[in-house]
Design a protein around this motif. Sequence first.
Motif, PDB file in Angstrom:
ATOM      1  N   SER A 113      46.824  37.967  49.218  1.00  0.00           N
ATOM      2  CA  SER A 113      46.693  39.239  49.947  1.00  0.00           C
ATOM      3  C   SER A 113      45.249  39.507  50.339  1.00  0.00           C
ATOM      4  O   SER A 113      44.963  39.938  51.468  1.00  0.00           O
ATOM      5  CB  SER A 113      47.188  40.406  49.073  1.00  0.00           C
ATOM      6  OG  SER A 113      48.523  40.221  48.686  1.00  0.00           O
ATOM      7  N   GLY A 114      44.333  39.260  49.390  1.00  0.00           N
ATOM      8  CA  GLY A 114      42.917  39.473  49.676  1.00  0.00           C
ATOM      9  C   GLY A 114      42.409  38.561  50.774  1.00  0.00           C
ATOM     10  O   GLY A 114      41.608  38.982  51.630  1.00  0.00           O
ATOM     11  N   THR A 115      42.892  37.324  50.762  1.00  0.00           N
ATOM     12  CA  THR A 115      42.504  36.389  51.827  1.00  0.00           C
ATOM     13  C   THR A 115      42.940  36.922  53.186  1.00  0.00           C
ATOM     14  O   THR A 115      42.140  36.997  54.133  1.00  0.00           O
ATOM     15  CB  THR A 115      43.149  35.008  51.583  1.00  0.00           C
ATOM     16  OG1 THR A 115      42.701  34.483  50.330  1.00  0.00           O
ATOM     17  CG2 THR A 115      42.793  34.038  52.696  1.00  0.00           C
ATOM     18  N   THR A 151      42.045  40.400  44.422  1.00  0.00           N
ATOM     19  CA  THR A 151      42.072  40.802  45.829  1.00  0.00           C
ATOM     20  C   THR A 151      40.665  40.800  46.415  1.00  0.00           C
ATOM     21  O   THR A 151      40.425  40.261  47.512  1.00  0.00           O
ATOM     22  CB  THR A 151      42.688  42.212  45.964  1.00  0.00           C
ATOM     23  OG1 THR A 151      44.003  42.213  45.417  1.00  0.00           O
ATOM     24  CG2 THR A 151      42.735  42.650  47.422  1.00  0.00           C
ATOM     25  N   PHE A 152      39.740  41.376  45.681  1.00  0.00           N
ATOM     26  CA  PHE A 152      38.368  41.491  46.169  1.00  0.00           C
ATOM     27  C   PHE A 152      37.691  40.126  46.279  1.00  0.00           C
ATOM     28  O   PHE A 152      37.039  39.823  47.290  1.00  0.00           O
ATOM     29  CB  PHE A 152      37.567  42.396  45.241  1.00  0.00           C
ATOM     30  CG  PHE A 152      36.128  42.568  45.650  1.00  0.00           C
ATOM     31  CD1 PHE A 152      35.785  43.243  46.803  1.00  0.00           C
ATOM     32  CD2 PHE A 152      35.109  42.044  44.866  1.00  0.00           C
ATOM     33  CE1 PHE A 152      34.459  43.405  47.186  1.00  0.00           C
ATOM     34  CE2 PHE A 152      33.776  42.198  45.233  1.00  0.00           C
ATOM     35  CZ  PHE A 152      33.446  42.874  46.390  1.00  0.00           C
ATOM     36  N   MET A 153      37.828  39.285  45.256  1.00  0.00           N
ATOM     37  CA  MET A 153      37.180  37.967  45.283  1.00  0.00           C
ATOM     38  C   MET A 153      37.683  37.126  46.445  1.00  0.00           C
ATOM     39  O   MET A 153      36.895  36.447  47.126  1.00  0.00           O
ATOM     40  CB  MET A 153      37.407  37.233  43.959  1.00  0.00           C
ATOM     41  CG  MET A 153      36.640  37.813  42.788  1.00  0.00           C
ATOM     42  SD  MET A 153      36.713  36.772  41.282  1.00  0.00           S
ATOM     43  CE  MET A 153      38.455  36.866  40.865  1.00  0.00           C
ATOM     44  N   ALA A 154      38.992  37.184  46.708  1.00  0.00           N
ATOM     45  CA  ALA A 154      39.547  36.409  47.816  1.00  0.00           C
ATOM     46  C   ALA A 154      39.069  36.937  49.162  1.00  0.00           C
ATOM     47  O   ALA A 154      38.727  36.166  50.070  1.00  0.00           O
ATOM     48  CB  ALA A 154      41.066  36.433  47.751  1.00  0.00           C
ATOM     49  N   ALA A 155      39.050  38.273  49.298  1.00  0.00           N
ATOM     50  CA  ALA A 155      38.601  38.870  50.554  1.00  0.00           C
ATOM     51  C   ALA A 155      37.138  38.530  50.819  1.00  0.00           C
ATOM     52  O   ALA A 155      36.766  38.186  51.954  1.00  0.00           O
ATOM     53  CB  ALA A 155      38.806  40.385  50.517  1.00  0.00           C
ATOM     54  N   ARG A 156      36.314  38.609  49.775  1.00  0.00           N
ATOM     55  CA  ARG A 156      34.887  38.306  49.927  1.00  0.00           C
ATOM     56  C   ARG A 156      34.649  36.836  50.290  1.00  0.00           C
ATOM     57  O   ARG A 156      33.661  36.507  50.964  1.00  0.00           O
ATOM     58  CB  ARG A 156      34.146  38.620  48.624  1.00  0.00           C
ATOM     59  CG  ARG A 156      33.630  40.059  48.528  1.00  0.00           C
ATOM     60  CD  ARG A 156      32.379  40.225  49.394  1.00  0.00           C
ATOM     61  NE  ARG A 156      31.928  41.608  49.472  1.00  0.00           N
ATOM     62  CZ  ARG A 156      30.940  42.113  48.729  1.00  0.00           C
ATOM     63  NH1 ARG A 156      30.334  41.350  47.825  1.00  0.00           N
ATOM     64  NH2 ARG A 156      30.568  43.362  48.880  1.00  0.00           N
ATOM     65  N   LYS A 157      35.542  35.970  49.849  1.00  0.00           N
ATOM     66  CA  LYS A 157      35.363  34.544  50.129  1.00  0.00           C
ATOM     67  C   LYS A 157      35.488  34.245  51.621  1.00  0.00           C
ATOM     68  O   LYS A 157      34.817  33.363  52.144  1.00  0.00           O
ATOM     69  CB  LYS A 157      36.386  33.720  49.339  1.00  0.00           C
ATOM     70  CG  LYS A 157      36.068  32.244  49.293  1.00  0.00           C
ATOM     71  CD  LYS A 157      36.749  31.557  48.134  1.00  0.00           C
ATOM     72  CE  LYS A 157      36.237  30.130  48.012  1.00  0.00           C
ATOM     73  NZ  LYS A 157      36.818  29.431  46.842  1.00  0.00           N
ATOM     74  N   VAL A 158      36.357  34.987  52.310  1.00  0.00           N
ATOM     75  CA  VAL A 158      36.535  34.762  53.750  1.00  0.00           C
ATOM     76  C   VAL A 158      35.755  35.765  54.587  1.00  0.00           C
ATOM     77  O   VAL A 158      35.599  35.580  55.795  1.00  0.00           O
ATOM     78  CB  VAL A 158      38.026  34.800  54.148  1.00  0.00           C
ATOM     79  CG1 VAL A 158      38.784  33.680  53.466  1.00  0.00           C
ATOM     80  CG2 VAL A 158      38.659  36.153  53.838  1.00  0.00           C
ATOM     81  N   VAL A 203      34.652  42.814  38.927  1.00  0.00           N
ATOM     82  CA  VAL A 203      33.771  41.706  39.258  1.00  0.00           C
ATOM     83  C   VAL A 203      32.562  42.197  40.041  1.00  0.00           C
ATOM     84  O   VAL A 203      32.553  43.298  40.591  1.00  0.00           O
ATOM     85  CB  VAL A 203      34.517  40.611  40.071  1.00  0.00           C
ATOM     86  CG1 VAL A 203      35.604  39.960  39.227  1.00  0.00           C
ATOM     87  CG2 VAL A 203      35.097  41.192  41.349  1.00  0.00           C
ATOM     88  N   GLN A 204      31.569  41.339  40.074  1.00  0.00           N
ATOM     89  CA  GLN A 204      30.324  41.651  40.779  1.00  0.00           C
ATOM     90  C   GLN A 204      30.603  41.911  42.256  1.00  0.00           C
ATOM     91  O   GLN A 204      31.390  41.211  42.887  1.00  0.00           O
ATOM     92  CB  GLN A 204      29.343  40.494  40.636  1.00  0.00           C
ATOM     93  CG  GLN A 204      27.930  40.803  41.065  1.00  0.00           C
ATOM     94  CD  GLN A 204      26.980  39.685  40.683  1.00  0.00           C
ATOM     95  OE1 GLN A 204      27.228  38.512  41.025  1.00  0.00           O
ATOM     96  NE2 GLN A 204      25.907  40.003  39.977  1.00  0.00           N
ATOM     97  N   GLY A 205      29.975  42.940  42.792  1.00  0.00           N
ATOM     98  CA  GLY A 205      30.149  43.288  44.190  1.00  0.00           C
ATOM     99  C   GLY A 205      31.058  44.484  44.394  1.00  0.00           C
ATOM    100  O   GLY A 205      30.996  45.147  45.434  1.00  0.00           O
ATOM    101  N   MET A 206      31.895  44.783  43.411  1.00  0.00           N
ATOM    102  CA  MET A 206      32.741  45.972  43.498  1.00  0.00           C
ATOM    103  C   MET A 206      31.871  47.220  43.364  1.00  0.00           C
ATOM    104  O   MET A 206      31.010  47.301  42.473  1.00  0.00           O
ATOM    105  CB  MET A 206      33.796  45.954  42.393  1.00  0.00           C
ATOM    106  CG  MET A 206      34.961  45.002  42.649  1.00  0.00           C
ATOM    107  SD  MET A 206      36.143  45.642  43.867  1.00  0.00           S
ATOM    108  CE  MET A 206      36.800  47.075  43.025  1.00  0.00           C
ATOM    109  N   THR A 207      32.106  48.175  44.237  1.00  0.00           N
ATOM    110  CA  THR A 207      31.330  49.427  44.179  1.00  0.00           C
ATOM    111  C   THR A 207      32.129  50.565  43.541  1.00  0.00           C
ATOM    112  O   THR A 207      31.561  51.605  43.236  1.00  0.00           O
ATOM    113  CB  THR A 207      30.894  49.839  45.587  1.00  0.00           C
ATOM    114  OG1 THR A 207      32.048  49.951  46.436  1.00  0.00           O
ATOM    115  CG2 THR A 207      29.931  48.815  46.182  1.00  0.00           C
ATOM    116  N   ALA A 208      33.427  50.358  43.371  1.00  0.00           N
ATOM    117  CA  ALA A 208      34.267  51.381  42.755  1.00  0.00           C
ATOM    118  C   ALA A 208      33.917  51.533  41.282  1.00  0.00           C
ATOM    119  O   ALA A 208      33.376  50.624  40.652  1.00  0.00           O
ATOM    120  CB  ALA A 208      35.747  51.013  42.909  1.00  0.00           C
TER     121      ALA A 208
END
Length: 355
Positions: A137-139, A168-175, A346-351
């Motif tokens: 989903s994140g991708t 979700t976040f890690m996958a979205a950030r990868k792309v 994870v790192q990068g999350m601002t929530a």
Amino acid sequence: MRFFKKLAVLAALVIPMHALAEDPLKVGFVYVGPIGDHGWSYQHDQGRKALEEHFGDKVQTTYVENVSEGADAERTIRRLAQAGNDVIFTTSFGFMNATARVAKEYPDKTFLHATGYKRAENLGTYLAVTYEGRYVSGTAAGLVTESNKIGYIASFPIPEVIRDINATFMAARKVNPDVELKVVWVSTWFDPAKEADAANTLMDQGVDVIVQHTDSPAAMLAAEKRGKWAVGQASDMSHFGPHAHLLSVVDDWAPYYIETVQDVMDGTWESEDTWGGIAEGDIKIASISDRLSDEQRAKVDSVIEGIRSGEIQPYAGPIYDQDGTLRVKEGEVATHEQLTSMDWYVQGMTATMPN
């Protein structure tokens, strides 16, 4: 005369035992939401129906829906045990302690608890590896977002939900390295009004893709109305938002329920912690939108196949948390123990994490 008396006694013993062998195995299910939620409880009930279809008159199933997590759950589980159910599936994290207590009282029954971690000789645990579906989903969300803002409607801050947010976040950030993931906590598994409000709040903040960890199609309907994207939860929600629907992460419980009940029938069941994901067929990605470009679709498909083959491990290190602490080392993959106790972003999350 004694001989005939003995035969009569033996016959009295044999006949009831034979009749007992013919009795169906009674299987009970406890659901946290209504079977019409079109999400989590709906999919568990589809698994129950598949169980009935597979075994026919060899099983007799019953279910209780809309069971609150807490004292109500314990009463419900105990009633199912008292009613003669041989196997009882309890299908929400908040049923864990209640299930453990009742299992202790009924050592001759078999109990299975979804998403928990407490086990005993007659109590096993099972889980669909939903974070694999969230990684897909994140991708997809990272590929289609134009605002670089993805929204996540979260239920409760338990490890299952937190690790799915992270995946979700890690996958979205990868792309898409510019992606931000906004989270709204609704403190419910099923409340269409709250879910719709959360979806609209996120879209008001510029989010153009909604992912949810709640069970109604309300977010999908809201996204359809406002021309945004949304991801279906637990079941195929494409018919609720034909334009908005990006994909659905479907939990298929039927194989697990059928295999587990067969093991109980055969006398081979043993308590264990069962995790089933994309490779096992317990998680399916359904109805991927035809609005994706060929390149986007190819990327999503490659992630699905990569997870299926084991080439892609969503929780492969290095992984740092929000504070910069190394949580999973390079060359390692997060263990089940780390995943089942996850209480950090994870790192990068601002929530921020709720208390």
